[in-house]
Enzyme design. Structure first.
Site, PDB file in Angstrom:
ATOM      1  N   ARG A  40      64.582  54.682  19.456  1.00 18.66           N
ATOM      2  CA  ARG A  40      65.466  54.485  20.617  1.00 18.66           C
ATOM      3  C   ARG A  40      65.730  55.794  21.350  1.00 18.66           C
ATOM      4  NH1 ARG A  40      69.919  51.742  18.695  1.00 18.66           N
ATOM      5  NH2 ARG A  40      68.630  49.891  18.908  1.00 18.66           N
ATOM      6  N   CYS A  48      69.673  51.102  11.070  1.00 13.25           N
ATOM      7  CA  CYS A  48      69.467  51.871  12.299  1.00 13.25           C
ATOM      8  C   CYS A  48      69.962  53.278  11.981  1.00 13.25           C
ATOM      9  CB  CYS A  48      70.273  51.244  13.432  1.00 13.25           C
ATOM     10  SG  CYS A  48      70.322  52.244  14.938  1.00 13.25           S
ATOM     11  N   CYS A  93      74.909  44.380  15.977  1.00 11.28           N
ATOM     12  CA  CYS A  93      74.806  45.693  15.337  1.00 11.28           C
ATOM     13  C   CYS A  93      76.210  46.289  15.306  1.00 11.28           C
ATOM     14  CB  CYS A  93      73.873  46.584  16.163  1.00 11.28           C
ATOM     15  SG  CYS A  93      73.787  48.277  15.544  1.00 11.28           S
ATOM     16  N   CYS A 124      75.845  46.129  20.231  1.00  9.18           N
ATOM     17  CA  CYS A 124      76.204  47.107  19.195  1.00  9.18           C
ATOM     18  C   CYS A 124      77.662  47.532  19.362  1.00  9.18           C
ATOM     19  CB  CYS A 124      75.269  48.310  19.322  1.00  9.18           C
ATOM     20  SG  CYS A 124      75.624  49.570  18.091  1.00  9.18           S
ATOM     21  N   CYS A 178      89.683  59.838  15.774  1.00 13.13           N
ATOM     22  CA  CYS A 178      88.926  59.762  14.523  1.00 13.13           C
ATOM     23  C   CYS A 178      89.269  60.982  13.653  1.00 13.13           C
ATOM     24  CB  CYS A 178      87.427  59.731  14.817  1.00 13.13           C
ATOM     25  SG  CYS A 178      86.458  59.566  13.307  1.00 13.13           S
ATOM     26  N   CYS A 206      81.379  65.380  18.715  1.00 15.25           N
ATOM     27  CA  CYS A 206      81.960  64.082  19.084  1.00 15.25           C
ATOM     28  C   CYS A 206      83.260  64.160  19.883  1.00 15.25           C
ATOM     29  CB  CYS A 206      82.190  63.251  17.826  1.00 15.25           C
ATOM     30  SG  CYS A 206      82.712  61.565  18.257  1.00 15.25           S
ATOM     31  N   CYS A 222      83.086  65.847  13.282  1.00 14.69           N
ATOM     32  CA  CYS A 222      81.731  65.959  13.842  1.00 14.69           C
ATOM     33  C   CYS A 222      81.778  66.801  15.131  1.00 14.69           C
ATOM     34  CB  CYS A 222      81.162  64.575  14.126  1.00 14.69           C
ATOM     35  SG  CYS A 222      81.401  63.433  12.735  1.00 14.69           S
TER      36      CYS A 222
HETATM   37  N1  SAM Z   1      82.313  56.733  13.632  1.00 22.12           N
HETATM   38  C1  SAM Z   1      81.100  56.200  13.215  1.00 22.12           C
HETATM   39  C2  SAM Z   1      80.183  57.227  12.590  1.00 22.12           C
HETATM   40  O1  SAM Z   1      80.223  58.375  13.007  1.00 22.12           O
HETATM   41  O2  SAM Z   1      79.444  56.897  11.692  1.00 22.12           O
HETATM   42  C3  SAM Z   1      80.336  55.451  14.300  1.00 22.12           C
HETATM   43  C4  SAM Z   1      80.369  55.953  15.728  1.00 22.12           C
HETATM   44  S1  SAM Z   1      79.595  57.523  16.032  1.00 22.12           S
HETATM   45  C5  SAM Z   1      80.146  57.892  17.675  1.00 22.12           C
HETATM   46  C6  SAM Z   1      77.871  57.123  16.158  1.00 22.12           C
HETATM   47  C7  SAM Z   1      76.897  58.236  16.448  1.00 22.12           C
HETATM   48  O3  SAM Z   1      76.971  58.619  17.813  1.00 22.12           O
HETATM   49  C8  SAM Z   1      77.041  59.545  15.711  1.00 22.12           C
HETATM   50  O4  SAM Z   1      76.543  59.508  14.427  1.00 22.12           O
HETATM   51  C9  SAM Z   1      76.228  60.494  16.583  1.00 22.12           C
HETATM   52  O5  SAM Z   1      74.885  60.541  16.125  1.00 22.12           O
HETATM   53  C10 SAM Z   1      76.301  59.850  17.963  1.00 22.12           C
HETATM   54  N2  SAM Z   1      77.059  60.699  18.898  1.00 22.12           N
HETATM   55  C11 SAM Z   1      78.396  60.875  18.917  1.00 22.12           C
HETATM   56  N3  SAM Z   1      78.753  61.745  19.876  1.00 22.12           N
HETATM   57  C12 SAM Z   1      77.607  62.144  20.484  1.00 22.12           C
HETATM   58  C13 SAM Z   1      77.308  63.051  21.534  1.00 22.12           C
HETATM   59  N4  SAM Z   1      78.253  63.753  22.152  1.00 22.12           N
HETATM   60  N5  SAM Z   1      76.028  63.205  21.908  1.00 22.12           N
HETATM   61  C14 SAM Z   1      75.039  62.514  21.287  1.00 22.12           C
HETATM   62  N6  SAM Z   1      75.261  61.649  20.272  1.00 22.12           N
HETATM   63  C15 SAM Z   1      76.516  61.465  19.865  1.00 22.12           C
HETATM   64  C1  DTB Z   2      73.627  56.320  18.396  1.00 24.22           C
HETATM   65  O1  DTB Z   2      72.748  56.895  17.728  1.00 24.22           O
HETATM   66  N1  DTB Z   2      74.045  56.704  19.588  1.00 24.22           N
HETATM   67  C2  DTB Z   2      75.092  55.856  20.080  1.00 24.22           C
HETATM   68  C3  DTB Z   2      75.176  54.771  18.981  1.00 24.22           C
HETATM   69  N2  DTB Z   2      74.283  55.255  17.985  1.00 24.22           N
HETATM   70  C4  DTB Z   2      76.459  54.328  18.453  1.00 24.22           C
HETATM   71  C5  DTB Z   2      76.355  56.579  20.384  1.00 24.22           C
HETATM   72  C6  DTB Z   2      76.192  57.680  21.377  1.00 24.22           C
HETATM   73  C7  DTB Z   2      77.537  58.224  21.655  1.00 24.22           C
HETATM   74  C8  DTB Z   2      77.518  59.259  22.730  1.00 24.22           C
HETATM   75  C9  DTB Z   2      78.860  59.837  22.964  1.00 24.22           C
HETATM   76  C10 DTB Z   2      79.877  58.849  23.455  1.00 24.22           C
HETATM   77  O2  DTB Z   2      79.606  58.047  24.385  1.00 24.22           O
HETATM   78  O3  DTB Z   2      81.026  58.891  22.970  1.00 24.22           O
HETATM   79 FE1  SF4 Z   3      84.405  60.011  14.102  1.00 25.45          FE
HETATM   80 FE2  SF4 Z   3      82.864  60.717  16.107  1.00 25.45          FE
HETATM   81 FE3  SF4 Z   3      82.288  61.562  13.674  1.00 25.45          FE
HETATM   82 FE4  SF4 Z   3      81.993  58.947  14.293  1.00 25.45          FE
HETATM   83  S1  SF4 Z   3      80.853  60.666  15.153  1.00 25.45           S
HETATM   84  S2  SF4 Z   3      82.940  59.811  12.457  1.00 25.45           S
HETATM   85  S3  SF4 Z   3      83.678  58.684  15.767  1.00 25.45           S
HETATM   86  S4  SF4 Z   3      84.138  62.094  14.850  1.00 25.45           S
END
Ligand code: SAM
Ligand code: DTB
Ligand code: SF4
Length: 350
Positions: free
Chosen positions: A263, A191, A131, A100, A56, A63, A60
């Protein structure tokens, strides 16, 4: 129910006070409100699937899928539509009622849209709620997804506007609010939630809740994630969150957004059964179910089933009609008369 009971004028100061209430008072208020709107023994379950993993372009800091950090997550191509539908069938068979689909994108490309829309139609045809979480959406893509039948769109605010810049620099808070507005205007359910444990202050947690509760409509679903600390991300060594603070935030979310599903989202793998039970008592009534979130582990389904059985929790759809006014419950002198959800209205069984 009367519109004035749902507030959109929360201040950060009063939310900080709410978060600081004596623990038992906070949980009593949250549980009392919860019982007005929901079956207290029911939890909604969603299954997550990563339809496009890794690489990606966004930064973030939490992430594992950002291309900027070495986390060991391998770049994968978008899944084939048929393979996604097979996964959805398995999720339905395992008892999930919502599927989802998440993608590691800044926003979906035009070329990906036909496949994404086919996934929505195929999953919906199985009788599952749909979702997606695909990053930012403009008006056109939001309306295409809504027309295809997408029920929910997940897009998190993640934290307070003040702390946000410490976590993400590649898109703004305003960009996120714009996406939420496009989703809402297209008629899909919103959501949106955030992450706790990223080094934010108590005031930042209050700030996140205020942003969510003061949206033009409360999100239908509010995921509260505990940071999953992944090696290679800038937040890998972040201090552990105090579990009681996590529970307090769930309780405040329940009080401020009484009709929303809250959630208990990422981070359950690290939580004891007792902590999860306290989160359900505080008003959480939705989880991700299945052994994987997007790229990190989640408790195995049989472990969750065993916990639900111990707690007497069922996984049927919830009652969302308010039997009485909320105002009394929003004051510290709350009477005890709203405490008992009429279980005879629910045919839910494990
Ligand atoms: N890429 C898209 C976005 O960021 O909008 C969708 C997928 S992203 C992984 C969805 C959400 O997962 C993020 O907004 C964040 O709140 C959550 N998330 C990602 N990595 C995480 C982590 N290590 N621990 C907890 N929540 C996480
Ligand atoms: C949300 O708030 N948490 C989920 C879902 N929306 C998409 C994602 C959590 C991701 C946790 C890190 C991972 O598994 O990569
Ligand atoms: Fe990309 Fe992760 Fe950020 Fe979603 S949360 S935009 S997958 S870096």
């Amino acid at each position: 129910m009367n519109a004035e009971t749902i507030r959109h004028d929360w201040t950060v100061e009063e939310t900080e006070q709410l978060l600081k209430l004596p623990f038992n008072d906070l949980l009593f208020r949250a549980q009392s409100i919860h019982r007005q709107f929901f079956d207290p023994n029911a939890v909604q379950v969603s299954t997550l699937l990563s339809i496009k993993t890794g690489a990606c372009p966004e930064d973030c800091a939490y992430c594992p899928q950002s291309s900027r950090y070495s986390t060991g997550v391998q770049r994968e191509r978008m899944m084939e539509v048929e393979a996604v539908i097979e996964k959805a069938k398995a999720a339905k068979a395992a008892g999930s009622d919502r599927f989802c689909m998440g993608a590691a994108w800044r926003s979906p490309h035009e070329r990906d849209m036909p496949y994404v829309l086919a996934m929505v139609k195929g999953v919906k045809a199985l009788g599952l709620e749909t979702c997606m979480t695909l990053g930012m959406l403009d008006e056109g893509k939001a309306s295409d997804l809504a027309e295809a039948g997408l029920d929910y769109y997940n897009h998190n605010l993640d934290t307070s506007p003040e702390f946000y810049g410490d976590i993400i620099t590649t898109r703004t808070y305003a960009d996120r609010l714009d996406t939420l507005s496009n989703v809402r205007n297209a008629g899909m359910k919103v959501c949106s939630g955030g992450i706790l444990g990223m080094g934010e202050s108590h005031r930042d947690r209050a700030g996140l809740l205020v942003q969510l509760a003061n949206l033009p409509a409360h999100p239908d679903s509010v995921p509260i994630n505990q940071l999953v600390k992944v090696s290679g991300t800038p937040l890998e060594n972040e201090a552990d969150l105090d579990p009681l603070d996590f529970i307090r935030t769930i309780a405040a979310a329940r009080i401020m957004m009484p009709k929303s599903h809250v959630r208990l989202s990422a981070g359950r793998e690290e939580m004891s059964e007792e902590m999860q039970a306290m989160c359900f008592f505080a008003g959480a009534n939705s989880i991700f179910y299945g052994e994987c979130l997007l790229t990190t582990p989640n408790p195995a389904a049989n472990k969750d089933q065993a916990l639900f059985a111990k707690l007497g929790i069922n996984t049927q759809h919830q009652v969302t009609e308010a039997p009485q006014e909320l105002d009394d419950l929003l004051t510290p002198e709350a009477p005890n008369n709203a405490l008992f959800y009429d279980a005879s209205q629910s045919s839910a069984v494990q």
